[in-house]
Design a protein around this motif. Structure first.
Motif, short mmCIF file in Angstrom:
data_model
loop_
_atom_site.label_atom_id
_atom_site.label_comp_id
_atom_site.label_asym_id
_atom_site.label_seq_id
_atom_site.Cartn_x
_atom_site.Cartn_y
_atom_site.Cartn_z
N SER A 40 -13.52 -36.59 7.79
CA SER A 40 -13.04 -37.00 9.12
C SER A 40 -12.31 -35.87 9.80
O SER A 40 -12.53 -35.57 10.98
N CYS A 41 -11.42 -35.23 9.05
CA CYS A 41 -10.63 -34.12 9.59
C CYS A 41 -11.54 -32.98 10.04
O CYS A 41 -11.37 -32.43 11.14
N TYR A 42 -12.50 -32.66 9.21
CA TYR A 42 -13.41 -31.55 9.51
C TYR A 42 -14.25 -31.84 10.75
O TYR A 42 -14.41 -30.98 11.62
N MET A 43 -14.76 -33.05 10.87
CA MET A 43 -15.66 -33.37 11.97
C MET A 43 -14.94 -33.67 13.28
O MET A 43 -15.51 -33.53 14.36
N LEU A 44 -13.70 -34.11 13.20
CA LEU A 44 -12.98 -34.54 14.41
C LEU A 44 -12.07 -33.47 14.98
O LEU A 44 -11.58 -33.63 16.10
N HIS A 45 -11.84 -32.37 14.26
CA HIS A 45 -10.80 -31.46 14.74
C HIS A 45 -11.19 -30.73 16.03
O HIS A 45 -10.32 -30.47 16.87
N ILE A 46 -12.47 -30.46 16.23
CA ILE A 46 -12.87 -29.82 17.49
C ILE A 46 -12.86 -30.81 18.65
O ILE A 46 -12.33 -30.48 19.73
N PRO A 47 -13.40 -32.03 18.51
CA PRO A 47 -13.23 -33.00 19.61
C PRO A 47 -11.78 -33.25 19.97
O PRO A 47 -11.43 -33.37 21.16
N VAL A 48 -10.90 -33.33 18.98
CA VAL A 48 -9.47 -33.52 19.26
C VAL A 48 -8.92 -32.32 20.02
O VAL A 48 -8.15 -32.47 20.99
N ALA A 49 -9.31 -31.11 19.63
CA ALA A 49 -8.86 -29.92 20.33
C ALA A 49 -9.36 -29.90 21.76
O ALA A 49 -8.65 -29.48 22.68
N THR A 50 -10.60 -30.35 21.97
CA THR A 50 -11.14 -30.40 23.33
C THR A 50 -10.29 -31.30 24.22
O THR A 50 -9.95 -30.93 25.35
N VAL A 51 -9.91 -32.46 23.69
CA VAL A 51 -9.14 -33.41 24.49
C VAL A 51 -7.69 -32.96 24.64
O VAL A 51 -7.15 -32.93 25.76
N ILE A 52 -7.05 -32.62 23.53
CA ILE A 52 -5.61 -32.34 23.55
C ILE A 52 -5.30 -30.95 24.08
O ILE A 52 -4.43 -30.78 24.96
N ILE A 53 -5.99 -29.93 23.57
CA ILE A 53 -5.63 -28.56 23.94
C ILE A 53 -6.30 -28.15 25.25
O ILE A 53 -5.63 -27.67 26.18
N THR A 54 -7.62 -28.35 25.34
CA THR A 54 -8.33 -27.90 26.55
C THR A 54 -8.00 -28.78 27.75
O THR A 54 -7.47 -28.30 28.76
N PHE A 55 -8.30 -30.06 27.64
CA PHE A 55 -8.04 -30.96 28.76
C PHE A 55 -6.55 -31.13 29.01
O PHE A 55 -6.09 -31.20 30.15
N GLY A 56 -5.76 -31.20 27.93
CA GLY A 56 -4.32 -31.40 28.07
C GLY A 56 -3.64 -30.26 28.80
O GLY A 56 -2.79 -30.48 29.67
N SER A 57 -4.02 -29.03 28.47
CA SER A 57 -3.39 -27.88 29.13
C SER A 57 -3.75 -27.82 30.61
O SER A 57 -2.93 -27.43 31.45
N ARG A 58 -5.00 -28.23 30.94
CA ARG A 58 -5.40 -28.24 32.35
C ARG A 58 -4.67 -29.36 33.11
O ARG A 58 -4.21 -29.16 34.24
N LEU A 59 -4.58 -30.51 32.49
CA LEU A 59 -3.93 -31.64 33.14
C LEU A 59 -2.46 -31.36 33.41
O LEU A 59 -1.92 -31.72 34.47
N LEU A 60 -1.82 -30.68 32.45
CA LEU A 60 -0.39 -30.39 32.59
C LEU A 60 -0.12 -29.04 33.23
O LEU A 60 1.05 -28.67 33.41
N SER A 61 -1.20 -28.30 33.55
CA SER A 61 -1.07 -26.97 34.19
C SER A 61 -0.15 -26.05 33.39
O SER A 61 0.79 -25.45 33.92
N LEU A 62 -0.42 -25.95 32.09
CA LEU A 62 0.43 -25.16 31.21
C LEU A 62 0.01 -23.70 31.22
O LEU A 62 -1.17 -23.37 31.31
N SER A 63 0.98 -22.82 31.08
CA SER A 63 0.70 -21.39 30.93
C SER A 63 0.20 -21.14 29.52
O SER A 63 0.36 -22.00 28.63
N PRO A 64 -0.40 -19.96 29.26
CA PRO A 64 -0.88 -19.68 27.91
C PRO A 64 0.18 -19.86 26.82
O PRO A 64 -0.11 -20.40 25.76
N ASN A 65 1.40 -19.41 27.10
CA ASN A 65 2.46 -19.57 26.10
C ASN A 65 2.89 -21.03 25.97
O ASN A 65 3.20 -21.49 24.86
N GLU A 66 2.92 -21.74 27.07
CA GLU A 66 3.31 -23.15 27.02
C GLU A 66 2.28 -24.00 26.27
O GLU A 66 2.62 -25.03 25.68
N ARG A 67 1.04 -23.55 26.29
CA ARG A 67 -0.02 -24.29 25.60
C ARG A 67 0.24 -24.40 24.10
O ARG A 67 -0.27 -25.32 23.44
#
Length: 368
Positions: free
Chosen positions: A288-315
């Protein structure tokens, strides 16, 4: 012959390896800041933990199925059980990225890497052929290893049948596969075969999987090897900390050695520092961890940083958030999706395969 009653060291290594792969891939999301660049440079060798998965898989599959896949019915059941384990979550994560590709196409989302979502790669993804003919690292790219695993599963019945007559043949498979990979890499001028993923990853898996299978077949001899106290934990820590300075193929050999040390202490039923920490308790979450870690990163890191307008360091703050979400999602996936669906598919196959025999035709004499 002695049969191992536990694989807790191998199971413990599986969840550690999954965590290492997560760290490697999550570091890449932050490579535009010094911390991320440092992590990428010091964790590139974590990709070889996938080869540890292959070794452990070979051992576990041989332990469960060696001598039990001798006819068409048993082979069919074996392959179906393997598919029931790996395919549903692969299909679910693939569907997530296909939906995302649709959103990109209609302008509902944006990406810096549109080449990651080629529809032309979908047939290979659906058929689990993307470790042979994958265009590049696409969709949920860690799933390439499922394609490689499936290739090993398809070969397992034939190799097991040969090994029942002469088990040394499995060692020959390890050696021949490794030599063939090396010769091809040299002749074709490719990267070292330990780096093969979407094109050739299936052949990368062969030496490791069959090494694990050989470890099972020769477990009695391995159990009698002298155990060096602390060798497993020390070699694992040394690889994690210092492995980035090793040449690729040397690092691969180190991974094989770590896997064999785990097999050794399991076969000898020894207690070690690794087993005392009980990492094996979390091993069911490895897939589960292996297969889900990229989808989770897509939602939390990629989409989350755009939604919150975070700088690279804030990400950077999103990294621990993603890990927490991943842990929760892995538990939920295992309990509410993977396990129930696997059980349903297995039972459905068994009901279909084991049909009641038709009643014999009653002769005229019997009817009178």
């Amino acid at each position: 012959m002695h049969d191992t009653s536990t694989t807790r060291h191998q199971d413990g290594l599986r969840i550690i390896a999954a965590g290492a792969v997560v760290i490697l891939h999550y570091s890449d999301y932050f490579k535009d800041v010094p911390t991320g660049r440092f992590m990428v440079a010091r964790t590139w060798h974590f990709n070889l933990f996938v080869d540890l998965f292959f070794v452990v898989s070979g051992f576990v599959i041989a332990r469960q199925y060696f001598g039990r896949v001798n006819d068409a019915a048993s082979i069919g059941r074996f392959l179906w059980r393997r598919l029931a384990r790996i395919y549903p979550l692969h299909l679910a994560t693939l569907a997530f990225y296909v939906a995302l590709a649709g959103a990109l196409h209609f302008g509902a989302a944006r990406t810096d890497n549109p080449a990651r979502y080629p529809l032309s790669d979908l047939p290979a993804q659906f058929l689990l052929l993307h470790a042979f003919i994958g265009e590049r690292l696409t969709f949920n790219f860690p799933s390439w290893s499922l394609s490689a695993e499936m290739f090993c599963y398809l070969l397992f019945p034939a190799v097991a049948l040969i090994a029942q007559r002469r088990k040394e043949a499995v060692i020959a498979v390890v050696v021949v596969a490794a030599l063939a990979n090396s010769l091809w890499a040299w002749a074709a001028g490719t990267t070292p075969w330990a780096d093969w993923i979407n094109q050739g990853g299936a052949f990368r898996a062969l030496p490791a999987f069959h090494l694990g299978m050989a470890c099972y077949l020769f477990r009695d001899r391995i159990a009698r090897w002298p155990v060096i106290p602390g060798a497993l934990a020390a070699s694992l820590v040394a690889f994690i900390v210092l492995g980035s300075w090793l040449p690729t193929m040397t690092a691969l050999i180190a991974i094989y050695a770590i896997a064999m040390l785990a097999v050794q202490v399991d076969c000898a039923e020894r207690e070690t520092l690794l087993s005392r920490f009980r990492f094996d308790r979390w091993s069911p979450l490895t897939y589960s961890c292996y297969m889900l870690h990229i989808p989770v990163a897509t939602v939390i890191i990629t989409f989350g940083s755009r939604l919150l307008s975070l700088s690279p360091n804030e990400r950077l703050i999103l990294a621990p958030v993603a890990i927490i979400v991943l842990a929760f999602a892995s538990v939920v996936s295992l309990r509410t999706f993977e396990t129930p669906l696997r059980r349903y598919l297995t039972e459905a196959y068994d009901r279909r395969a084991i049909r009641p025999a038709p009643s014999p035709v009653i002769s005229r004499q019997e009817s009178t």
